[in-house]
Scaffold this motif. Structure first.
Motif, PDB file in Angstrom:
ATOM      1  N   GLY A 148       0.836  -1.188   0.000  1.00 17.70           N
ATOM      2  CA  GLY A 148       0.000   0.000   0.000  1.00 17.70           C
ATOM      3  C   GLY A 148       0.872   1.239   0.000  1.00 17.70           C
ATOM      4  N   SER A 149       0.252   2.408  -0.129  1.00 15.34           N
ATOM      5  CA  SER A 149       1.044   3.650  -0.217  1.00 15.34           C
ATOM      6  C   SER A 149       0.829   4.544   0.991  1.00 15.34           C
ATOM      7  CB  SER A 149       0.702   4.404  -1.505  1.00 15.34           C
ATOM      8  OG  SER A 149      -0.627   4.885  -1.489  1.00 15.34           O
ATOM      9  N   HIS A 150       0.703   3.931   2.176  1.00 15.56           N
ATOM     10  CA  HIS A 150       0.356   4.698   3.368  1.00 15.56           C
ATOM     11  C   HIS A 150       1.376   4.589   4.498  1.00 15.56           C
ATOM     12  CE1 HIS A 150      -1.165   0.588   3.805  1.00 15.56           C
ATOM     13  NE2 HIS A 150      -1.023   0.739   5.105  1.00 15.56           N
ATOM     14  N   THR A 151       2.533   3.954   4.277  1.00  7.89           N
ATOM     15  CA  THR A 151       3.461   3.741   5.397  1.00  7.89           C
ATOM     16  C   THR A 151       4.665   4.665   5.385  1.00  7.89           C
ATOM     17  OG1 THR A 151       4.835   2.047   4.301  1.00  7.89           O
ATOM     18  CG2 THR A 151       2.807   1.293   5.409  1.00  7.89           C
ATOM     19  N   SER A 152       4.910   5.396   4.299  1.00  5.05           N
ATOM     20  CA  SER A 152       6.067   6.289   4.283  1.00  5.05           C
ATOM     21  C   SER A 152       5.923   7.356   5.357  1.00  5.05           C
ATOM     22  CB  SER A 152       6.226   6.965   2.926  1.00  5.05           C
ATOM     23  OG  SER A 152       7.293   7.903   2.971  1.00  5.05           O
ATOM     24  N   LYS A 153       7.021   7.670   6.023  1.00  9.76           N
ATOM     25  CA  LYS A 153       6.990   8.684   7.074  1.00  9.76           C
ATOM     26  C   LYS A 153       6.800  10.091   6.529  1.00  9.76           C
ATOM     27  CE  LYS A 153       7.285   6.146  10.784  1.00  9.76           C
ATOM     28  NZ  LYS A 153       7.172   4.790  10.240  1.00  9.76           N
ATOM     29  N   THR A 154       6.872  10.264   5.212  1.00  9.36           N
ATOM     30  CA  THR A 154       6.570  11.581   4.636  1.00  9.36           C
ATOM     31  C   THR A 154       5.072  11.763   4.428  1.00  9.36           C
ATOM     32  OG1 THR A 154       6.845  10.731   2.385  1.00  9.36           O
ATOM     33  CG2 THR A 154       8.800  11.687   3.449  1.00  9.36           C
ATOM     34  N   GLY A 155       4.298  10.699   4.588  1.00 12.31           N
ATOM     35  CA  GLY A 155       2.860  10.775   4.388  1.00 12.31           C
ATOM     36  C   GLY A 155       2.425   9.904   3.235  1.00 12.31           C
ATOM     37  N   PRO A 156       1.127   9.703   3.066  1.00 13.84           N
ATOM     38  CA  PRO A 156       0.637   8.802   2.018  1.00 13.84           C
ATOM     39  C   PRO A 156       0.881   9.359   0.627  1.00 13.84           C
ATOM     40  CG  PRO A 156      -1.195   9.970   3.043  1.00 13.84           C
ATOM     41  CD  PRO A 156       0.026  10.288   3.855  1.00 13.84           C
ATOM     42  N   VAL A 157       1.067   8.443  -0.315  1.00 17.01           N
ATOM     43  CA  VAL A 157       1.121   8.800  -1.733  1.00 17.01           C
ATOM     44  C   VAL A 157      -0.250   8.507  -2.324  1.00 17.01           C
ATOM     45  CG1 VAL A 157       2.199   8.343  -3.960  1.00 17.01           C
ATOM     46  CG2 VAL A 157       3.584   8.301  -1.868  1.00 17.01           C
ATOM     47  N   ARG A 158      -0.779   9.463  -3.068  1.00 19.99           N
ATOM     48  CA  ARG A 158      -2.160   9.375  -3.544  1.00 19.99           C
ATOM     49  C   ARG A 158      -2.220   8.960  -5.009  1.00 19.99           C
ATOM     50  NH1 ARG A 158      -5.229  10.887   0.419  1.00 19.99           N
ATOM     51  NH2 ARG A 158      -4.298  12.089   2.128  1.00 19.99           N
ATOM     52  N   ASN A 159      -3.236   8.191  -5.320  1.00 19.18           N
ATOM     53  CA  ASN A 159      -3.416   7.663  -6.667  1.00 19.18           C
ATOM     54  C   ASN A 159      -3.986   8.757  -7.573  1.00 19.18           C
ATOM     55  OD1 ASN A 159      -4.491   6.220  -8.970  1.00 19.18           O
ATOM     56  ND2 ASN A 159      -4.409   4.361  -7.746  1.00 19.18           N
ATOM     57  N   PRO A 160      -3.372   9.033  -8.721  1.00 23.29           N
ATOM     58  CA  PRO A 160      -3.881  10.114  -9.578  1.00 23.29           C
ATOM     59  C   PRO A 160      -5.250   9.818 -10.188  1.00 23.29           C
ATOM     60  CG  PRO A 160      -2.073   8.946 -10.644  1.00 23.29           C
ATOM     61  CD  PRO A 160      -2.116   8.467  -9.235  1.00 23.29           C
ATOM     62  N   SER A 166      -5.066   4.296  -2.683  1.00 20.96           N
ATOM     63  CA  SER A 166      -3.652   3.949  -2.679  1.00 20.96           C
ATOM     64  C   SER A 166      -3.063   4.008  -4.079  1.00 20.96           C
ATOM     65  CB  SER A 166      -3.482   2.535  -2.106  1.00 20.96           C
ATOM     66  OG  SER A 166      -2.146   2.096  -2.218  1.00 20.96           O
ATOM     67  N   ALA A 167      -1.823   4.456  -4.140  1.00 24.16           N
ATOM     68  CA  ALA A 167      -1.058   4.381  -5.383  1.00 24.16           C
ATOM     69  C   ALA A 167      -0.345   3.048  -5.507  1.00 24.16           C
ATOM     70  CB  ALA A 167      -0.036   5.524  -5.445  1.00 24.16           C
ATOM     71  N   GLY A 168      -0.411   2.224  -4.460  1.00 26.41           N
ATOM     72  CA  GLY A 168       0.316   0.959  -4.461  1.00 26.41           C
ATOM     73  C   GLY A 168       1.748   1.170  -3.993  1.00 26.41           C
ATOM     74  N   GLY A 169       2.332   0.109  -3.466  1.00 26.90           N
ATOM     75  CA  GLY A 169       3.689   0.210  -2.952  1.00 26.90           C
ATOM     76  C   GLY A 169       4.506  -1.010  -3.339  1.00 26.90           C
ATOM     77  N   SER A 170       5.768  -1.004  -2.983  1.00 29.22           N
ATOM     78  CA  SER A 170       6.385   0.066  -2.231  1.00 29.22           C
ATOM     79  C   SER A 170       6.908   1.207  -3.096  1.00 29.22           C
ATOM     80  CB  SER A 170       7.533  -0.484  -1.379  1.00 29.22           C
ATOM     81  OG  SER A 170       8.562  -1.022  -2.204  1.00 29.22           O
ATOM     82  N   SER A 171       6.912   1.007  -4.425  1.00 29.56           N
ATOM     83  CA  SER A 171       7.368   2.074  -5.325  1.00 29.56           C
ATOM     84  C   SER A 171       6.220   3.046  -5.576  1.00 29.56           C
ATOM     85  CB  SER A 171       7.871   1.472  -6.642  1.00 29.56           C
ATOM     86  OG  SER A 171       8.825   0.460  -6.412  1.00 29.56           O
ATOM     87  N   SER A 172       5.655   3.538  -4.498  1.00 30.02           N
ATOM     88  CA  SER A 172       4.422   4.314  -4.567  1.00 30.02           C
ATOM     89  C   SER A 172       4.602   5.619  -5.336  1.00 30.02           C
ATOM     90  CB  SER A 172       3.903   4.589  -3.157  1.00 30.02           C
ATOM     91  OG  SER A 172       4.947   5.018  -2.297  1.00 30.02           O
ATOM     92  N   GLY A 173       5.607   6.401  -4.992  1.00 23.17           N
ATOM     93  CA  GLY A 173       5.836   7.657  -5.690  1.00 23.17           C
ATOM     94  C   GLY A 173       6.177   7.446  -7.147  1.00 23.17           C
TER      95      GLY A 173
END
Length: 513
Positions: A148-160, A166-173
């Motif tokens: 998922g794209s919600h565990t990075s300490k910079t905050g969640p990555v959002r799906n365009p 979720s944008a999916g992880g771990s290569s979320s960005g």
């Protein structure tokens, strides 16, 4: 800095803690011998200091929130490469587990935050040599242990496609930046599906190469036997172009064979796919959490390939349903041993180690183990329990079973040119809220890996391509090929892209033309 020398009290405590049963009268002998032995550590440090790389001065910035609406950038840069080359004019994002010299690297985690690598990863160096511009570091999940794209300490990555999801992880960005048109392509990493999951959720092409095809040198390791780097792009042609640049041994990564036959993946796309045989893995459908819309969309994409002249047949591979359990043991015990206790790199293999990253991360996680994400805490707890009670016995079993799992796919691939199945059983799920319970955080991180993770164990090339949309959200089709036959995988992917007239893009897409 010289290594700390032990004193008599500390040495006695060390011997006692490890139950070495050393007679107190002999402790001084051991202490003297160890003090002399440890002088070699100081010699090695002095020698290394003479050859240690110096971090270059490269400009970077932290993007303002309005410039980073998806939360997908960690830092932005404008690092230009060679004035010409196959990637001239192309803008690329590098997953933030992968080193770009002089640019901060966080790997999504407070335990790595503050580290600045002094050396480019091999993939970053190759991109620059090919003329690409590195536009920045893409956010990734905390130590890359989340689908998922919600565990990075910079905050969640959002799906365009839907910024609540979720944008999916771990290569979320990486997935979000490519899908939204911020960059032409991105580097992703994949140990359990982390290139293919964000590609499925964001509607991009994500190729996990054959294990060892692309050097992992300079990327933060999780478990050496399942570590992969590869490209994420909006088109198959761009994916092939990137793979042309990235592939091949660098002499520093023991994951790679000494020689790899060169392949022009772009040229391979010109070969017609008509007549290629597709094995549709029955066990990839109808999982406990499979959404009917996903299975149906994937089957429609397979029908489209048949309409384009490929031949598809259902094939049963019962071992596929065992792949996730084998991966669980290898990834959890292996990551605990290497990524946690071994400070990322572990030991006992020849190749490139980053001593500064090892020391930085090893010190920070021990000072603040509470900074680990919920998923890494789960891995550490389960892994330490298993290793502490069974001493790696199940890891050895899983490694033995790996051969049977690989053989099951290889047997099918002896009949079929590629195998296909849904990349993930679900569409992008809603991002957990800031006060979400641990149960939800863990569930959203691990719910989608059953189809992707087996191929990190076996090493087969696997590419996620958009199968279509279901209620406005992307669905991924995964194409799996023979080891080091990445070209055929991409040919089938190209056949689908051509047949549908190009893959859809979210309405937020931005052109860099």
């Amino acid at each position: 800095m010289p290594i700390d020398q032990p004193d008599a009290q500390g040495f006695e405590a060390l011997a006692t803690a490890n139950r070495l049963a050393i007679d107190p009268t002999d402790l001084s002998t051991y202490l003297g011998a160890a003090t002399g032995l440890l002088q070699s550590w100081n010699v090695v440090e002095e020698l290394y200091t003479e050859v240690a790389p110096v971090s270059p001065e490269r400009a970077w910035s932290s993007p303002a929130e309005e410039e980073n609406p998806l939360g997908a950038w960690y830092v932005t840069t404008e690092i230009t490469g060679a004035p010409d080359g196959p990637l001239a004019g192309r803008r690329v994002a590098i997953k933030d587990n992968t080193a770009v010299a002089g640019i901060p690297m966080m790997n999504g985690s407070r335990t790595v935050e503050g580290f600045v690598p002094a050396t480019d990863s091999t993939v970053a160096a190759r991109l620059l040599e090919a003329g690409a511009t590195i536009a920045g570091k893409a956010v990734c999940e905390d130590l890359c242990f989340s689908g998922g794209s919600h565990t990075s300490k910079t905050g969640p990555v959002r799906n365009p496609w839907d910024t609540t999801r979720s944008a999916g992880g771990s290569s979320s960005g990486s997935g979000a930046l490519v899908a939204s048109g911020e960059v032409d392509f991105a580097i992703g990493g994949d140990q359990g599906g982390s290139i293919r999951i964000p590609s499925a959720f964001c509607g991009t092409v994500g190729h996990k190469p054959t294990f060892g095809l692309v050097p992992y040198t300079g990327a933060f390791p999780i478990e050496q036997s399942i570590d992969h780097l590869g490209p994420i792009a909006r088109t198959v042609a761009d994916t092939a172009l990137a793979l042309n640049v990235l592939a091949g041994p660098d002499g520093l990564d023991p994951r790679q064979p000494d020689t790899i036959a060169p392949v022009d993946y772009v040229a391979a796309l010109q070969e017609p796919a008509t007549g290629l045989r597709i094995g549709v893995i029955a066990e990839g459908f109808g999982l406990a959490n499979s959404e009917p819309e996903v299975d149906a969309t994937v089957r429609d994409a397979i029908a489209t390939l048949e309409g384009a002249g490929l031949v598809a047949e259902e094939v049963s591979i019962p071992w596929h349903r065992h792949g996730a359990a084998i991966w669980d043991v290898i990834s959890v015990e292996g990551a605990t041993f290497q990524m946690v206790e071994g400070n990322g790199y572990g030991m006992n293999w020849k190749g490139y180690y980053d001593p500064e990253l090892i020391a930085h991360y090893g010190r920070q996680w021990r000072e603040h183990p509470d900074a680990f994400s919920e998923t890494v805490k789960l891995v550490a707890l389960a892994g330490k329990h298993a290793l502490g009670t069974e001493y790696g016995r199940h890891y050895a079993m899983a490694r033995a079973l790996e051969a049977s799992l690989r053989e099951a796919y290889d047997d099918a691939l002896a009949t079929y040119d590629v195998l296909v199945l849904p990349t993930v059983p679900i569409r992008a799920s809603v991002i957990p809220g800031p006060d979400a319970a641990v149960e939800e955080i863990l569930g959203r991180a691990l719910e989608m890996v059953a189809n992707t993770c087996p191929f990190d164990v076996t090493g087969h090339p696997a590419c996620s391509v958009p199968a279509g949309l279901a209620d406005g959200l992307p669905v991924g089709l995964m194409i799996v090929g023979k080891l080091f036959d990445d070209a055929t995988v991409l040919r089938v992917a190209q056949a689908l892209e051509t047949a549908v007239g190009g893959f859809p893009l979210p309405t937020t897409v931005r052109s860099n033309a």
